[in-house]
Design an enzyme around this catalytic site. Sequence first.
Site, PDB file in Angstrom:
ATOM      1  N   SER A 146       0.859  -1.187   0.000  1.00  0.00           N
ATOM      2  CA  SER A 146       0.000   0.000   0.000  1.00  0.00           C
ATOM      3  C   SER A 146       0.888   1.227   0.000  1.00  0.00           C
ATOM      4  CB  SER A 146      -0.882  -0.001   1.259  1.00  0.00           C
ATOM      5  OG  SER A 146      -1.513   1.251   1.436  1.00  0.00           O
ATOM      6  N   TYR A 159      -1.289  -0.095  10.441  1.00  0.00           N
ATOM      7  CA  TYR A 159      -1.516  -0.600   9.086  1.00  0.00           C
ATOM      8  C   TYR A 159      -0.310  -0.304   8.200  1.00  0.00           C
ATOM      9  CZ  TYR A 159      -3.643  -1.071   4.448  1.00  0.00           C
ATOM     10  OH  TYR A 159      -3.906  -1.431   3.143  1.00  0.00           O
TER      11      TYR A 159
END
Length: 254
Positions: A146, A159
């Site tokens: 990501s 995250y």
Amino acid sequence: MADFNDLTGQVAVVTGGNNGIGLGMARGLAQSGASVAIWGRNAERNAQAEAELSEFSKAKAFACDVADRDQVAEAMAGTIEEFGRVDSLIANAGIGGKKGPFHEMEIQEFHGIASVNVDGVVLSFQAAIKEFLKQESGGSLVAVSSLAGIEGAGTNIHYGATKGAVLAIMRGVAAEYGRYNIRANAILPGWIDTDMTEGAVGSEVFWEKVIKRVPIRRWGKPEDFAAAAVYLAGPGSKYTSGQQFVIDGGYSIF
């Protein structure tokens, strides 16, 4: 002249391939002729994905929580039994977490996300590498990371940390196993319209503050990842390893 989009005869595994980006990639692989194994936790979505992909190529879904070592081993054994081999694996399965101040985050929250986003990649990669080595065939590994893994993910540090770890794993695997013709790369999605972002997709504030910064001026879609999956699984990328492919509509450079 070689058709680098023709994956006929290949077998690809996509974890979390029953929805969102994973299904977009699995669809591209199937449309290019690859047999596709879907590993996912949701039985209903697994069945729907298997039915859809079977319209293009051979496909089979396997119930699998990638954070569970035994389930990963069973899913890989089922894949080999069904298809006879494996040529590529895309470790796409991942989860998000509750955002908030870093100093108030319970360590259990971090461990919960890491169990899927990091352990899941490790276990899936290990299972595929063992098969590649037994087959003496080489193969392609892809980790879905990501932008949060390379940018400062304020209030979402847990995250971002897991997605940064995925990149380190990918680079290490590329360095260690290149001699066996095993290559590893990563895909870094930007703002993509999936279940994970559904809370922001309909937000006018988010559109004004974030999506307007995307040079292509729209949310990404799962189908925007199909071609990258085909490239990384196929012969056109046989000298590509240890690389990060950012698919974000230009967001990270604007």
